[in-house]
Motif scaffolding. Structure first.
Motif, PDB file in Angstrom:
ATOM      1  N   GLN A  55       0.828  -1.201   0.000  1.00 28.00           N
ATOM      2  CA  GLN A  55       0.000   0.000   0.000  1.00 28.00           C
ATOM      3  C   GLN A  55       0.868   1.260   0.000  1.00 28.00           C
ATOM      4  OE1 GLN A  55      -2.780   0.197   3.215  1.00 28.00           O
ATOM      5  NE2 GLN A  55      -3.869   1.938   2.357  1.00 28.00           N
ATOM      6  N   GLY A  56       1.904   1.281   0.812  1.00 30.40           N
ATOM      7  CA  GLY A  56       2.777   2.449   0.870  1.00 30.40           C
ATOM      8  C   GLY A  56       3.584   2.634  -0.406  1.00 30.40           C
ATOM      9  N   LEU A  57       4.145   1.545  -0.927  1.00 27.30           N
ATOM     10  CA  LEU A  57       4.948   1.635  -2.141  1.00 27.30           C
ATOM     11  C   LEU A  57       4.095   2.001  -3.352  1.00 27.30           C
ATOM     12  CD1 LEU A  57       7.309  -1.414  -1.600  1.00 27.30           C
ATOM     13  CD2 LEU A  57       7.900   0.999  -1.471  1.00 27.30           C
ATOM     14  N   CYS A  58       2.874   1.445  -3.422  1.00 30.91           N
ATOM     15  CA  CYS A  58       1.981   1.795  -4.535  1.00 30.91           C
ATOM     16  C   CYS A  58       1.472   3.224  -4.401  1.00 30.91           C
ATOM     17  CB  CYS A  58       0.818   0.809  -4.608  1.00 30.91           C
ATOM     18  SG  CYS A  58       1.300  -0.820  -5.230  1.00 30.91           S
ATOM     19  N   GLY A  59       1.342   3.721  -3.183  1.00 30.24           N
ATOM     20  CA  GLY A  59       0.956   5.115  -2.989  1.00 30.24           C
ATOM     21  C   GLY A  59       1.987   6.055  -3.572  1.00 30.24           C
ATOM     22  N   VAL A  60       3.257   5.711  -3.405  1.00 36.13           N
ATOM     23  CA  VAL A  60       4.334   6.514  -3.988  1.00 36.13           C
ATOM     24  C   VAL A  60       4.331   6.355  -5.509  1.00 36.13           C
ATOM     25  CG1 VAL A  60       6.839   6.758  -4.143  1.00 36.13           C
ATOM     26  CG2 VAL A  60       5.752   6.404  -1.932  1.00 36.13           C
ATOM     27  N   ARG A  61       4.181   5.125  -5.970  1.00 39.37           N
ATOM     28  CA  ARG A  61       4.200   4.839  -7.408  1.00 39.37           C
ATOM     29  C   ARG A  61       3.061   5.556  -8.141  1.00 39.37           C
ATOM     30  NH1 ARG A  61       7.522   2.997 -11.457  1.00 39.37           N
ATOM     31  NH2 ARG A  61       6.352   1.916 -13.030  1.00 39.37           N
ATOM     32  N   CYS A  62       1.873   5.589  -7.558  1.00 39.62           N
ATOM     33  CA  CYS A  62       0.687   6.152  -8.214  1.00 39.62           C
ATOM     34  C   CYS A  62       0.375   7.576  -7.769  1.00 39.62           C
ATOM     35  CB  CYS A  62      -0.518   5.253  -7.940  1.00 39.62           C
ATOM     36  SG  CYS A  62      -0.326   3.577  -8.557  1.00 39.62           S
ATOM     37  N   GLY A  63       1.269   8.216  -7.045  1.00 41.97           N
ATOM     38  CA  GLY A  63       1.020   9.536  -6.491  1.00 41.97           C
ATOM     39  C   GLY A  63       0.751  10.614  -7.525  1.00 41.97           C
ATOM     40  N   ARG A  64       1.326  10.510  -8.698  1.00 43.14           N
ATOM     41  CA  ARG A  64       1.157  11.536  -9.721  1.00 43.14           C
ATOM     42  C   ARG A  64       0.372  11.023 -10.925  1.00 43.14           C
ATOM     43  NH1 ARG A  64       6.606  14.678 -10.664  1.00 43.14           N
ATOM     44  NH2 ARG A  64       5.090  16.186 -11.390  1.00 43.14           N
ATOM     45  N   HIS A  65      -0.296   9.897 -10.781  1.00 44.95           N
ATOM     46  CA  HIS A  65      -1.054   9.299 -11.885  1.00 44.95           C
ATOM     47  C   HIS A  65      -2.332  10.087 -12.128  1.00 44.95           C
ATOM     48  CE1 HIS A  65      -3.045   6.142 -14.256  1.00 44.95           C
ATOM     49  NE2 HIS A  65      -1.825   5.665 -14.447  1.00 44.95           N
ATOM     50  N   SER A  66      -2.789  10.124 -13.374  1.00 45.58           N
ATOM     51  CA  SER A  66      -4.013  10.851 -13.697  1.00 45.58           C
ATOM     52  C   SER A  66      -5.256  10.146 -13.154  1.00 45.58           C
ATOM     53  CB  SER A  66      -4.140  11.025 -15.218  1.00 45.58           C
ATOM     54  OG  SER A  66      -4.216   9.752 -15.838  1.00 45.58           O
ATOM     55  N   ARG A  67      -5.170   8.827 -12.977  1.00 45.44           N
ATOM     56  CA  ARG A  67      -6.273   8.046 -12.398  1.00 45.44           C
ATOM     57  C   ARG A  67      -5.729   7.245 -11.215  1.00 45.44           C
ATOM     58  NH1 ARG A  67      -9.163   4.914 -17.103  1.00 45.44           N
ATOM     59  NH2 ARG A  67     -10.719   4.627 -15.471  1.00 45.44           N
ATOM     60  N   PRO A  68      -5.552   7.907 -10.060  1.00 50.78           N
ATOM     61  CA  PRO A  68      -4.859   7.258  -8.934  1.00 50.78           C
ATOM     62  C   PRO A  68      -5.567   6.021  -8.382  1.00 50.78           C
ATOM     63  CG  PRO A  68      -5.781   9.371  -8.271  1.00 50.78           C
ATOM     64  CD  PRO A  68      -5.960   9.270  -9.742  1.00 50.78           C
ATOM     65  N   ASN A  69      -6.908   5.996  -8.353  1.00 47.25           N
ATOM     66  CA  ASN A  69      -7.606   4.823  -7.816  1.00 47.25           C
ATOM     67  C   ASN A  69      -7.385   3.587  -8.674  1.00 47.25           C
ATOM     68  OD1 ASN A  69      -8.569   6.317  -5.688  1.00 47.25           O
ATOM     69  ND2 ASN A  69     -10.534   6.767  -6.657  1.00 47.25           N
TER      70      ASN A  69
END
Length: 113
Positions: A55-69
């Motif tokens: 959860q923490g690593l994916c939060g960093v990975r997807c932090g700037r994604h246009s569709r974060p969910n």
């Protein structure tokens, strides 16, 4: 004679344990975002699995994604299956190996962000 046999068995068991413990490397790499030496045993005959904070690593990975969910859902699935999340917010997928790079959706698109 019986005491000598017990003594030899104890020495043999001690030797075996020392060989097993000498195979482990307890030094932590400071370059990695998670600790590879934190392992979990799943069942008696299963191999050691590394336990990481998906959860923490994916939060960093997807932090700037246009569709974060959507990114978090796909990244979480890939992390649980492959036990790896690439560094950074984009690219570097090859850092996690073929498990991460070859996973596809039903539409034959790459699944892992």
């Amino acid at each position: 004679m019986e005491g000598r046999g017990c003594f030899l068995i104890i020495i043999f068991v001690f030797f075996c344990f020392s060989q097993v413990l000498s195979d482990f490397d307890f030094e932590a790499d400071e370059d990695l975002p998670y600790n590879l030496h934190q392992v979990t045993v799943r069942g008696g005959n299963r191999r050691l699995m590394q336990s990481i904070d998906c959860q923490g690593l994916c939060g960093v990975r997807c932090g700037r994604h246009s569709r974060p969910n959507m990114c978090l859902r796909a990244c979480g699935t890939c992390c649980m299956r492959c036990k790896c999340v690439p560094p950074g917010t984009y690219g570097n997928r090859e850092a996690c190996g073929v498990c991460y790079t070859d996973m596809t959706t039903h539409g034959n698109k790459t699944k892992c962000p």
